[in-house]
Design a protein around this motif. Structure first.
Motif, PDB file in Angstrom:
ATOM      1  N   GLU A   1       3.489  -6.676   9.591  1.00 15.20           N
ATOM      2  CA  GLU A   1       3.566  -5.570   8.549  1.00 15.20           C
ATOM      3  C   GLU A   1       4.805  -4.660   8.691  1.00 15.20           C
ATOM      4  O   GLU A   1       5.376  -4.487   9.820  1.00 15.20           O
TER       5      GLU A   1
ATOM      6  N   SER B   1       6.795  -1.014   6.994  1.00 16.27           N
ATOM      7  CA  SER B   1       6.704  -0.066   6.223  1.00 16.27           C
ATOM      8  C   SER B   1       7.913   0.943   5.951  1.00 16.27           C
ATOM      9  O   SER B   1       9.162   0.651   6.895  1.00 16.27           O
TER      10      SER B   1
ATOM     11  N   HIS C   1       1.271   5.531   0.495  1.00 11.72           N
ATOM     12  CA  HIS C   1       0.550   6.385   1.142  1.00 11.72           C
ATOM     13  C   HIS C   1       1.377   7.586   0.534  1.00 11.72           C
ATOM     14  O   HIS C   1       2.775   7.822   0.869  1.00 11.72           O
TER      15      HIS C   1
ATOM     16  N   GLU D   1       3.844   0.556   2.572  1.00  9.64           N
ATOM     17  CA  GLU D   1       3.446  -0.226   3.537  1.00  9.64           C
ATOM     18  C   GLU D   1       3.272  -1.640   2.921  1.00  9.64           C
ATOM     19  O   GLU D   1       2.476  -1.876   2.039  1.00  9.64           O
TER      20      GLU D   1
ATOM     21  N   ARG E   1       0.960  -1.146  -0.033  1.00 10.02           N
ATOM     22  CA  ARG E   1      -0.095  -0.076   0.012  1.00 10.02           C
ATOM     23  C   ARG E   1       0.837   1.020   0.072  1.00 10.02           C
ATOM     24  O   ARG E   1       1.801   1.292   0.830  1.00 10.02           O
TER      25      ARG E   1
END
Length: 149
Positions: free
Chosen positions: A142, A144, A42, A133, A40
């Motif tokens: 996870e 990032s 951002h 991410e 993902r």
């Protein structure tokens, strides 16, 4: 089928010998593999003040009217001329006398003066920040990382 002759191919002194042949082949291609992981991104844009201090050049004009008051024949009508940094533009008028002549009324002297000054200020510069991410639908944690341009 084995031969009865002892020197025939495939036989060794009457015994049959089998030789296995193999051939390797290579096939190259691509395929989509689902690793179960996702990414993902951002993205955000931020502005940061950046001071500037630059020297700017500009021209300033000095305009003067110089009185001439001189009569000249039509054949000697003055033209615009350049003397150094000064542009001289004659201003004439017709006057009625027994004969027609030009009287140079005045000249306009225009002088270019180059000056410089320092200009200070602040400009806003933009920067993009991207947060990458990585996540997995499975039991993995996870992770990032941030990329800044």
């Amino acid at each position: 089928m084995p031969s009865d002759h002892p020197d025939a191919p495939g036989t060794l002194g009457g015994d049959t010998v089998s030789v296995a042949l193999h051939r390797e082949e290579l096939r190259v291609g691509t395929r989509v593999v689902d690793t179960g992981r996702g990414v993902r991104l951002h993205k955000s844009v931020s502005e940061h003040p950046h001071p500037i201090d630059e020297t700017l050049l500009y021209d300033e004009l000095d305009v003067r009217h110089v009185i001439i008051d001189k009569i000249v024949p039509l054949s000697q009508a003055p033209c615009t001329r350049q003397e150094g940094d000064t542009l001289i533009v004659p201003v004439v008028e017709e006057v009625l006398v027994t004969e027609r002549r030009l009287r140079i009324k005045e000249e306009v002297h225009i002088t270019r003066i180059q000056r410089s000054r320092t200009q200070s200020g602040t400009v806003m510069l933009r920067a993009e920040d991207v947060l990458v991410e990585r996540f997995d639908e499975g039991p993995h944690k996870e992770a990032s990382s941030t990329i800044r341009r």
